[in-house]
Design an enzyme around this catalytic site. Structure first.
Site, PDB file in Angstrom:
ATOM      1  N   LYS A   1       0.925  -4.594   2.454  1.00  0.00           N
ATOM      2  CA  LYS A   1       0.908  -4.309   1.115  1.00  0.00           C
ATOM      3  C   LYS A   1       1.956  -3.527   0.556  1.00  0.00           C
ATOM      4  CE  LYS A   1      -1.738  -2.899  -3.150  1.00  0.00           C
ATOM      5  NZ  LYS A   1      -3.148  -2.293  -3.570  1.00  0.00           N
TER       6      LYS A   1
ATOM      7  N   LYS B   1      -4.789   1.187 -15.542  1.00  0.00           N
ATOM      8  CA  LYS B   1      -5.563   2.238 -15.011  1.00  0.00           C
ATOM      9  C   LYS B   1      -5.786   3.546 -15.947  1.00  0.00           C
ATOM     10  CE  LYS B   1      -4.059   1.289 -10.198  1.00  0.00           C
ATOM     11  NZ  LYS B   1      -5.516   1.011  -9.366  1.00  0.00           N
TER      12      LYS B   1
ATOM     13  N   ARG C   1      -4.161  -8.064  -3.178  1.00  0.00           N
ATOM     14  CA  ARG C   1      -4.490  -9.336  -2.637  1.00  0.00           C
ATOM     15  C   ARG C   1      -3.610 -10.607  -2.919  1.00  0.00           C
ATOM     16  NH1 ARG C   1     -10.400  -8.454  -4.908  1.00  0.00           N
ATOM     17  NH2 ARG C   1      -9.463  -6.513  -4.732  1.00  0.00           N
TER      18      ARG C   1
ATOM     19  N   ASP D   1      -5.327  -5.394 -12.208  1.00  0.00           N
ATOM     20  CA  ASP D   1      -5.106  -4.379 -11.393  1.00  0.00           C
ATOM     21  C   ASP D   1      -5.814  -4.712  -9.830  1.00  0.00           C
ATOM     22  OD1 ASP D   1      -4.880  -1.704 -10.452  1.00  0.00           O
ATOM     23  OD2 ASP D   1      -6.914  -1.109 -10.979  1.00  0.00           O
TER      24      ASP D   1
ATOM     25  N   GLU E   1      -4.137  -6.528  -7.723  1.00  0.00           N
ATOM     26  CA  GLU E   1      -2.951  -7.143  -7.539  1.00  0.00           C
ATOM     27  C   GLU E   1      -2.424  -7.341  -6.166  1.00  0.00           C
ATOM     28  OE1 GLU E   1      -1.679  -3.489  -6.370  1.00  0.00           O
ATOM     29  OE2 GLU E   1      -3.148  -4.182  -7.932  1.00  0.00           O
TER      30      GLU E   1
ATOM     31  N   ASP F   1       0.842   3.122  -3.088  1.00  0.00           N
ATOM     32  CA  ASP F   1       0.333   1.873  -3.132  1.00  0.00           C
ATOM     33  C   ASP F   1       0.939   0.935  -2.036  1.00  0.00           C
ATOM     34  OD1 ASP F   1      -2.141   0.550  -3.591  1.00  0.00           O
ATOM     35  OD2 ASP F   1      -1.150  -0.358  -5.459  1.00  0.00           O
TER      36      ASP F   1
ATOM     37  N   ASP G   1       1.758   1.138  -9.083  1.00  0.00           N
ATOM     38  CA  ASP G   1       0.802   0.194  -9.772  1.00  0.00           C
ATOM     39  C   ASP G   1       0.251   0.886 -11.130  1.00  0.00           C
ATOM     40  OD1 ASP G   1      -1.354  -1.661 -10.149  1.00  0.00           O
ATOM     41  OD2 ASP G   1      -2.675  -0.745  -8.631  1.00  0.00           O
TER      42      ASP G   1
END
Length: 489
Positions: A255, A267, A341, A337, A339, A278, A260
């Site tokens: 990933k 968030k 996956r 959020d 995202e 991230d 993010d």
């Protein structure tokens, strides 16, 4: 990076390090630590060191350290260094403690016991990882320590062990650098450029970077959805190491969300401030691939890093949107959020349909539920293949990292149901790490029983120095993957 030399005898004696171990059962519970048998120290320092052990009340636990100043003597400093059980993990902890304790020295000499492969590997990795520092400015200067001489009985025979340890540490440090870099510098394009720079002059490594237009033309809808709210467009990095006679073909997916915000499902600030990490999964798999190539492992590796910046704007994807992934499966997302996956699903579907590997492994800073379930040091590992899971867990443990196998609970599959799409990507029923893994499983196709997912959000970051970890990005996953890939070889 710190230089480590293998020598057959002490050559420079500013600071001499002698390893110590805990007292054994036969010596009694109150016995002091004992010196480890090594090459004889110069000037018969054994008696002096042995006399220090009970006075200093040393136990020999891994990382314990005592420095005795000897003005006018040779050496000028005598360091007693605890190695715990004397396994690789104990030596790694000891090496990191030593790197921090002697950072103001210039040269250090360490005596190792005979048959020192595990000791040397652990010590070297600990020294190189414990001395890691990340700064965007040179203010404050670098540590003075520049070289460590390690006295061993067979310098030539142990050279490959040191080389493997150095490569592992170098690649872990690369993953740390990539992850620590602030997102004011780091975006998908920058990340792809770093990979391109790393493979320059390496014709044995093949790199392809897909830009937004190519992603759209080929149907990578998940990557495009997550990245469409940012002025910095998404990328898909595909890096391949193909040795002359590969034993097997592994696809690694990581990933790569370079920042993010949570998107429209924004968030809170405390949860957002460290979101430069991230993309730690992408950093880990790319660094492991570079390491495997440097070690010439006879395993074909294709690494996929879907890169995007999940931002808030008028063009950002919305809660309730339907995303069409590579290969045609659709997902409904009610939380922008969730995202990670979405980008992983695209890359995994592409791997299964176009690359046809023997094994598929993905690493991702995927869920906060990972930390809730397992704390800060363990990744959550998911697989339907008992042997594959056991092999990867063993490699992670041997490398000094930690993971725990979690269930792909059949009862939770129904949570993925959607009235509008093939799947719901962010179900609200809980079990966040498990349902995320179950969602990804839907994109594994024929590789369902040869796939491993590792949710490594928690161990990707350390709040303080801890053994070989330094505050900030840990580079988690690089060491474990390299150990595992070496077993496949």
């Amino acid at each position: 990076m710190l230089a480590i030399r293998l020598v057959s005898g002490p050559e420079r004696l500013d600071t001499l390090v002698l390893p110590i171990r805990p007292a054994g059962p036969a010596e009694g519970p109150d016995a002091p630590a004992a010196l480890l048998p090594t090459a004889p120290p110069p000037d018969d320092l054994l008696a002096e060191a042995a006399a220090l052990l009970p006075v200093a009340r040393l136990t020999g636990r891994a990382g314990e350290l005592w420095t005795q100043l000897r003005p006018g003597g040779t050496p000028q400093r005598l360091v007693l260094l605890g190695i715990g059980a004397g396994d690789e993990h104990g030596w790694r902890t000891a090496g990191a403690a030593l790197a921090r304790a002697v950072k103001d020295e210039t040269y250090v000499t360490v005596l190792l016991p005979a048959r020192s492969d595990a000791a040397l590997r652990g010590l070297a990795e600990g020294l190189l990882l414990g001395s890691y520092r990340f700064r965007l400015t040179e203010a404050g200067g670098a540590p003075a320590l520049s070289e460590v001489d390690v006295v061993v009985d067979d310098p030539d025979g142990l050279a490959p062990t040191l080389s493997a340890a150095r490569t592992t540490a170098e690649m872990t440090r690369l993953a740390r650098d990539l992850t620590n870099t602030p997102s004011s510098v780091k975006n998908p394009s920058w990340f792809a450029e770093q990979v391109a720079s790393a493979v320059t002059g390496r014709p044995d490594l093949h790199l392809r970077v897909r830009e937004p237009e190519e992603l759209a033309a080929e149907g990578f809808g998940g990557i495009l959805a997550v990245g469409c709210g940012s002025a910095s467009g998404p990328r898909l990095v595909e890096l391949e190491w193909r040795p002359a006679d590969p034993r097997t073909h592994v696809v690694l997916v990581g990933k790569g969300i370079t920042f993010d915000t949570g998107g429209i499902s924004i968030k809170p600030v405390p949860a957002m401030k460290l979101m430069r990490k991230d993309m730690a999964g992408a950093a880990a798999v790319l660094a492991a691939t570079l390491g495997a190539a440097a070690l010439r492992l006879p395993v074909r590796i294709t690494t996929l890093a879907p890169l995007a910046e999940n931002m808030v704007s008028g063009s950002a994807f919305r809660p309730g949107d339907i995303v069409r992934h590579y290969g045609g499966l659709t997902s409904e997302t009610t939380n922008s959020d969730a995202e990670g996956r979405l980008v992983l699903a695209d890359a995994m579907a592409y791997a299964v349909q176009e690359l046809q590997p023997d094994l598929l492994v993905d690493l991702a800073t995927l869920t906060g539920a990972n930390a809730v379930a397992l704390g800060k040091r363990h990744g959550a590992l998911y697989s339907e293949n008992d042997q594959l899971a056991a092999d990867l867990l063993a490699a992670i443990d041997a490398a000094g990292e930690a993971a725990w196998r979690m269930p792909l609970a059949a009862d939770y599959v129904e949570y993925l149901g959607s009235d509008l799409a093939d799947l719901h990507s962010s179900p609200a029923q809980g079990a966040g790490s498990v349902t995320a893994a179950l969602f990804l499983r839907e994109f594994t196709g024929d590789l369902r029983d040869r796939w491993v997912h590792v949710d490594m959000s928690a161990p990707s970051w350390a709040e303080e120095d801890d053994a070989e970890l330094t505050r900030g990005a840990t580079g988690w996953g690089v060491r474990g993957l390299l150990r595992w890939l070496a077993t496949l070889a």
